[in-house]
Design an enzyme around this catalytic site. Structure first.
Site, short mmCIF file in Angstrom:
data_model
loop_
_atom_site.label_atom_id
_atom_site.label_comp_id
_atom_site.label_asym_id
_atom_site.label_seq_id
_atom_site.Cartn_x
_atom_site.Cartn_y
_atom_site.Cartn_z
CE1 TYR A 56 -4.21 -2.38 4.90
CE2 TYR A 56 -3.91 -0.03 4.53
CZ TYR A 56 -3.99 -1.32 4.05
OH TYR A 56 -3.85 -1.55 2.71
CE LYS B 154 -1.51 -4.36 3.19
NZ LYS B 154 -1.66 -5.74 2.67
CB SER C 181 -0.88 -0.01 1.25
OG SER C 181 -1.45 1.27 1.49
#
Length: 343
Positions: free
Chosen positions: A152, A156, A127
């Site tokens: 989140y 990544k 991402s």
């Protein structure tokens, strides 16, 4: 013999579109998914589009034994594309341990299982959040990664560090990390698209559900950002363009064309649109009026993110074909089809 590809999270939004592209490029696909944020009906939808039903195993990748069993059953696979992860920025801020547990256990168990079963090619679903708040725009792969605002995003970033360490320690293993900007849109057939469980966390399904009367109103989180209209700017990319990049990346690994054992590529359009741009375009394309309200900023959001896609064009020969109008109109067709199914 068709090359076999294992797709974790293959019933999800990006995963299912990628499965279709893989099948249409003559790959055999095995989907591993725990269906925690997806639906098994997606398998039927994939069959309706491609005429082929991919193999499906319901597997919770947090369970190392079950993960190893699944990989052992398909040890003849040539590569793994790893989508399986929780992905809602706002929820991750509220429930960080849920995100760290799921996203890391799933990744580590998948890596361990494929290594033990001799599968040495790996595509990681990453991402643009790994760049944090960028100092320079557009974002290139040379931009330093930073601590993202959300758990989140941090999963990544840390996952990429895990892959970096692992590719250095295992000379047989090669990986490509694809850093997505903001995927929206749906398959041109109208048969698959984004189908979030419960209240959507992403902009486009919230817009289409509001327009369809499922949601009372769309919340626009903040209009005081340092942007042209005060709302956050993102690089929106059609999910089909994104899916095609995964097929190209798989072929790059299988042909051993990668220049490093771990490569990174930005996947976006290179154009930034504000939230109000997307709303106004939706109203124009669909000839409908959206009920929305501007509220306070949301934790974990950054003002602007848009990509330089030069590296993906140069090394992968990939570029996007679909414009914002295409992304929005296909999303709306998908939403209407869903509502017709449910009536």
């Amino acid at each position: 013999m068709k090359e076999k590809i294992i797709v974790t999270g293959g019933c999800g939004y990006i995963g299912s579109h990628t499965v279709i592209e893989l099948i249409e490029n003559n790959f055999e696909v095995v989907i591993l998914d725990d269906l925690s944020n997806s639906n098994e009906k997606t398998i039927d939808r994939i069959n309706k589009i491609t005429g082929i039903t991919p193999k499906f195993l319901k597997v919770d990748l947090k369970d190392s034994l079950k993960t190893d069993e699944a990989f052992k059953a398909h040890k003849d696979a040539s590569a793994v594309i790893h989508f399986a992860a929780h992905k809602a920025v706002g929820e991750s801020v509220q429930q960080p341990l849920k995100y760290y547990k799921n996203n890391f256990y799933s990744l580590l168990n998948a890596l361990e299982a494929q290594s033990e079963n001799g599968i040495n090619n790996f595509i990681f679903s990453s991402s643009a959040t790994v760049y944090g708040t960028p100092n320079v725009l557009p974002i290139t792969e040379e931009n330093e990664t930073q601590r993202p605002f959300s758990p989140y995003g941090n999963t990544k970033k840390i996952a990429e560090e895990i892959l970096d360490d692992y590719t250095k320690s295992n000379k047989e293993f090669s990986a490509i990390s694809l850093r997505y900007f903001n995927p929206i849109g749906a398959h041109e057939s109208g048969e698959i698209g984004e189908l979030p469980s419960g209240i959507p966390n992403n902009l486009m399904p919230y817009i289409t559900q509001t327009a369809a009367g499922i949601r009372e109103k769309l919340m626009v989180y903040g209009n005081d950002y340092p942007t042209k209209d005060g709302t956050p700017i993102r690089d929106y990319i059609h999910v089909v363009d994104l899916a095609k990049a995964h097929v190209i990346a798989v072929k790059r690994l299988l042909k051993k064309e990668q220049e490093k054992s771990l490569e990174f590529f930005n996947l976006g359009t290179g154009v930034g649109y504000s939230v109000l741009d997307v709303i106004n375009t939706f109203e124009s394309v669909t000839n409908s009026k959206l009920n929305y309200e501007i509220v306070g900023r949301r934790d974990g959001d950054v003002p602007q993110l848009y990509a330089s896609t030069n590296l993906a064009k140069e090394k992968l020969g990939w570029s996007t074909n679909k414009a914002l109008d295409d992304m929005i109109s296909s999303s709306w067709v998908w939403e209407q089809n869903l509502r017709n199914e449910n009536n």
